[in-house]
Design an enzyme around this catalytic site. Structure first.
Site, short mmCIF file in Angstrom:
data_model
loop_
_atom_site.label_atom_id
_atom_site.label_comp_id
_atom_site.label_asym_id
_atom_site.label_seq_id
_atom_site.Cartn_x
_atom_site.Cartn_y
_atom_site.Cartn_z
N SER A 125 48.87 1.80 26.14
CA SER A 125 48.29 1.46 27.44
C SER A 125 47.31 2.52 27.89
O SER A 125 47.47 3.71 27.57
CB SER A 125 49.44 1.36 28.45
OG SER A 125 48.94 1.34 29.77
N TYR A 150 57.90 4.81 32.36
CA TYR A 150 57.22 3.77 31.57
C TYR A 150 56.00 4.38 30.86
O TYR A 150 55.83 4.24 29.64
CB TYR A 150 56.77 2.60 32.47
CG TYR A 150 55.69 1.78 31.82
CD1 TYR A 150 56.00 0.87 30.82
CD2 TYR A 150 54.35 1.94 32.18
CE1 TYR A 150 55.00 0.15 30.19
CE2 TYR A 150 53.35 1.22 31.56
CZ TYR A 150 53.68 0.32 30.56
OH TYR A 150 52.69 -0.38 29.92
N LYS A 154 55.02 5.22 26.57
CA LYS A 154 53.81 4.89 25.80
C LYS A 154 53.26 6.15 25.12
O LYS A 154 52.88 6.13 23.95
CB LYS A 154 52.75 4.24 26.70
CG LYS A 154 53.17 2.87 27.22
CD LYS A 154 53.42 1.88 26.08
CE LYS A 154 54.00 0.57 26.54
NZ LYS A 154 54.49 -0.28 25.45
N GLY A 298 51.15 6.30 43.16
CA GLY A 298 50.99 6.34 41.71
C GLY A 298 49.74 5.64 41.19
O GLY A 298 49.40 5.77 40.02
C1 UD1 Z 1 50.01 -1.26 36.04
C2 UD1 Z 1 50.64 0.05 35.72
C3 UD1 Z 1 50.27 0.42 34.32
C4 UD1 Z 1 50.75 -0.63 33.36
C5 UD1 Z 1 50.26 -1.99 33.77
C6 UD1 Z 1 51.06 -2.99 32.99
C7 UD1 Z 1 50.89 1.26 37.83
C8 UD1 Z 1 50.46 2.44 38.61
N1 UD1 Z 1 50.25 1.06 36.67
O1 UD1 Z 1 48.60 -1.10 35.95
O2 UD1 Z 1 50.85 1.64 33.97
O3 UD1 Z 1 50.32 -0.35 32.07
O4 UD1 Z 1 50.49 -2.24 35.16
O5 UD1 Z 1 50.76 -4.27 33.36
O6 UD1 Z 1 51.77 0.55 38.24
N2 UD1 Z 1 46.96 -4.36 43.43
C9 UD1 Z 1 46.92 -4.76 44.76
N3 UD1 Z 1 47.89 -5.62 45.19
C10 UD1 Z 1 48.90 -6.08 44.39
C11 UD1 Z 1 48.92 -5.66 43.03
C12 UD1 Z 1 47.94 -4.78 42.60
O7 UD1 Z 1 46.03 -4.37 45.51
O8 UD1 Z 1 49.76 -6.83 44.87
C13 UD1 Z 1 45.90 -3.45 42.94
C14 UD1 Z 1 46.44 -2.12 42.46
O9 UD1 Z 1 46.45 -1.18 43.46
C15 UD1 Z 1 45.43 -1.79 41.35
C16 UD1 Z 1 44.97 -3.14 40.82
O10 UD1 Z 1 45.31 -4.09 41.82
O11 UD1 Z 1 44.32 -1.17 41.92
C17 UD1 Z 1 45.64 -3.52 39.52
O12 UD1 Z 1 47.05 -3.38 39.68
P1 UD1 Z 1 48.07 -3.83 38.56
O13 UD1 Z 1 47.78 -5.23 38.15
O14 UD1 Z 1 49.44 -3.55 39.07
O15 UD1 Z 1 47.72 -2.92 37.32
P2 UD1 Z 1 47.68 -1.33 37.19
O16 UD1 Z 1 48.24 -0.66 38.36
O17 UD1 Z 1 46.29 -0.98 36.81
#
Ligand code: UD1
Length: 338
Positions: A125, A150, A154, A298
């Protein structure tokens, strides 16, 4: 040629099984169905016309892993997806993550070391980079201290494979560092099936669009980006699945330059949370109910891939745009709520 796909009923695993079968590989899936459904086999069969072999095994059961490899001596390669992936849960239950993600990896590698020759693809990842100092992120960017158990699994997983390859000439491995996978197969026979409340952005968007959730919470709009929301590299799951097949073929054909290699798998383009929402609104014709809330602890600000290495060495490139991938996610969401 027979390929073992662990976690082959999961989101990325199932799409990869389809691509492998379309290329003529014989596939055997191991999955414990802890975060997937046996019904996914029907979707794979509907697309490819072939039902892959399936064994419901918990890879934590070492004896069962040993027994599997005894019975399937003809497995030439393994694509290892089976792992737990919820960042928050991993903070609450670190040992569960170390056991699930590290213990099982060790058991599989032990079996592969018994063979004269084996190819291994590992689901890594972009989380290993943490907040990288430079964009786009190249594979030689430093691995930062992991933010969660997690993420640590990785990083450790990559190290375990690298150390094992060093002393095992017959073992060839590639770690693929995924950016943010999304979307569903164009047939809408398979897609993402998050259990409970989705943690990831795209399934939360589509579930809000369909009315299953009231409102999407946008985690922060005060980041140092153009619109203030975080930037990610959203990669279409079928493009990602194809990257696994080309990586595996590189190993099977003996074209790898080293017996352990690492590749980024992304599009090379960053999109903000608001851009992802706009994409959903364009392809669905619906307004999305969302509200900006506090930052999620995070979260990093920006991550998008430099894909030059995968483009040039693997000869792989993502093909789908964010809108096309979002459309597929929306079609899938509508189908499963029908
Ligand atoms: C997350 C994990 C990452 C993992 C991946 C697996 C964290 C910090 N990172 O990635 O380690 O490999 O999932 O799938 O958890 N967002 C919103 N609202 C929401 C959900 C997300 O605003 O309800 C935003 C988040 O702040 C981020 C973006 O959307 O900026 C993507 O989020 P997400 O899909 O959870 O992925 P990552 O955080 O990049």
């Amino acid at each position: 040629m027979k390929i073992l796909v662990t976690g082959g009923l999961g989101f990325i695993g199932s799409h990869t099984v389809v691509e492998l079968q379309e290329k003529g590989f014989e596939v055997v899936i191991i999955d414990d169905c802890s975060n997937s459904d046996e019904q996914v086999l029907n979707g794979i069969t509907a697309i490819t016309g072939k039902r892959p072999e399936f064994e419901k095994i918990d890879l934590k059961e070492k004896d069962k892993v040993e027994d599997f490899f005894k019975r399937h001596q003809d497995v030439a390669g393994v694509i290892h997806f089976a792992a737990s992936k919820a960042v928050g849960e991993s903070v609450e239950k670190p040992l569960l993550y170390y056991e699930n993600n590290i213990g099982t990896l060790v058991y599989i590698l032990k079996e592969l070391c018994k063979k004269n020759k084996a190819s291994f693809i590992f689901s890594s990842s972009c989380t290993v980079y943490g907040q990288a100092d430079k964009m786009p992120i190249t594979e030689d960017a430093p691995v930062k201290v992991a933010e969660s158990p997690y993420g640590n699994t990785k990083q450790m997983g990559e190290e375990i494979i690298a150390d094992t390859c060093k002393v095992t000439p017959g073992l060839n491995a590639i770690a693929l560092r995924y950016f943010n996978p999304m979307g569903a197969h164009p047939s809408a026979e398979i897609g993402e099936l998050p259990k409970g409340v989705p943690q990831n952005l795209v399934p939360f968007i589509t579930q809000t669009g369909i009315g299953l959730r009231d409102q999407l919470a946008v985690f922060g709009d005060d980041y140092p980006t153009e619109d203030g929301t975080c930037i990610r590299d959203y990669i279409y799951v079928v493009d990602l699945a194809k990257a696994h097949v080309v990586a595996l073929e590189r190993l099977l054909d003996g074209k790898n330059a080293d017996n352990y290699e690492v590749f980024n798998v992304g599009t090379g383009t960053g999109s903000s949370v608001l851009e992802a929402i706009q994409s959903f609104e364009r392809v669905s014709g619906k307004k999305l109910n969302y509200k900006v809330v506090d930052r999620r602890p995070g979260d990093i600000t920006t991550a998008y891939a430099d894909t030059t290495k995968a483009n040039e060495i693997l000869g792989w490139k993502s093909e789908y745009t964010l809108d096309e991938a979002m459309k597929s996610a929306w079609v899938w969401e509508q189908k499963i709520r029908d």
